[in-house]
Motif scaffolding. Structure first.
Motif, mmCIF file in Angstrom:
data_model
loop_
_atom_site.group_PDB
_atom_site.id
_atom_site.type_symbol
_atom_site.label_atom_id
_atom_site.label_comp_id
_atom_site.label_asym_id
_atom_site.label_seq_id
_atom_site.Cartn_x
_atom_site.Cartn_y
_atom_site.Cartn_z
ATOM 1 N N LEU A 82 -49.130 -55.554 -49.703
ATOM 2 C CA LEU A 82 -50.128 -54.547 -50.043
ATOM 3 C C LEU A 82 -49.976 -54.099 -51.498
ATOM 4 O O LEU A 82 -50.970 -53.896 -52.203
ATOM 5 N N GLN A 103 -51.274 -56.956 -53.539
ATOM 6 C CA GLN A 103 -52.586 -57.404 -53.066
ATOM 7 C C GLN A 103 -52.580 -58.907 -52.760
ATOM 8 O O GLN A 103 -53.462 -59.654 -53.177
ATOM 9 N N ASN A 146 -56.586 -53.393 -45.805
ATOM 10 C CA ASN A 146 -56.917 -54.688 -46.398
ATOM 11 C C ASN A 146 -55.776 -55.691 -46.301
ATOM 12 O O ASN A 146 -55.628 -56.563 -47.159
#
Length: 253
Positions: free
Chosen positions: A119, A122, A147
């Protein structure tokens, strides 16, 4: 084609690595994603990148079976590497309760730690899970809305588990098991849209039919693609194009 999970840096390929790679190129394999296991394989993975800079891409991660009393040192190495260069993914990481449950709590800690790194940077994650599918899915669900994305490598679960994984934003890595007559995976896969699948060999493991029982290699990815073409009743080119687009989307590298 893209082999999204292959250990071609391993010692079992030392005697014929160049010819093995040429066989893969001859079958149309153009990209090879190399999952990390622990610090002992990093140099070998990076050497493959050096030899094949347009084709081989090393991941970084600590495999759950490599989680032991030194796991914090290993995680620090993963963290240090991620700080100094780009990788396409963090993997392979996850939970494995098949061989040994001595370090169960440490496996969970390592899994969460590396998800947090994913995270932060990314990056997608590549998940290994064996005898721990419900627990692994439960961990991933804890990060809903953040995400988190990636691949459940070597998927061999149920249709219901596949739907949970897809709902969580992950792809399913389909390998040689789909070619096994009594494996049961083909019957699950035929109910899943192709848009959620990527191809992998996990070489030198899980060799597809017709070479089951022998050393696996990336050139055998063609047999997995052909099996999917048979399952979906689609041209082989459709299988190759869709799964390659899926792989490019998840790795973006």
């Amino acid at each position: 084609m893209i082999d999204t999970h292959t250990h071609i840096y391993g010692k079992r390929f030392d005697a014929d690595r160049q010819t093995m790679m040429q066989r893969a190129f001859d079958k149309g394999i153009r990209k090879f994603y190399l999952p990390g296991i622990d610090s002992e394989v990093i140099d070998r993975m990076l050497e493959m990148e050096h030899l094949y800079p347009d084709n081989c891409f090393a991941m970084m991660g600590l495999h759950p079976c490599s989680v032991n009393e030194k796991y914090k040192k290993e995680l620090a190495i993963v963290e240090d590497w991620l700080a100094v260069r780009k990788f396409p993914a963090i993997g392979e990481i996850g939970l494995d309760f098949y061989w040994d449950k001595t370090y169960t709590s440490e496996q969970f800690e390592a899994f969460h730690f590396q998800i947090d790194l994913a995270l932060k940077y990314q990056l997608p994650i590549v998940i290994h899970t064996r005898d721990a599918m419900p627990e692994t899915i439960a961990v991933v669900k804890q990060y809903a809305g953040k995400n988190l994305r990636g691949i459940f490598h070597c998927f061999s679960g149920t249709f219901e588990q596949a739907m949970e994984i897809i709902e969580a934003g992950f792809y399913l890595g389909i390998g040689g098991v789909v070619t096994y007559k009594n494996g049961g995976l083909a019957e699950v896969v035929e109910r899943i849209p192709l848009e959620h699948l990527v191809l992998e060999t996990d070489a030198p493991y899980l060799t597809p039919v017709p070479f089951r029982g022998k050393r696996n290699e990336s050139s055998y990815l063609i047999y997995i693609a052909e099996k999917l073409a048979d399952i979906y009743k689609l041209p082989l080119s459709d299988i190759v194009n869709t799964t390659s687009l899926n792989a490019e989307h998840i790795f973006a590298y």
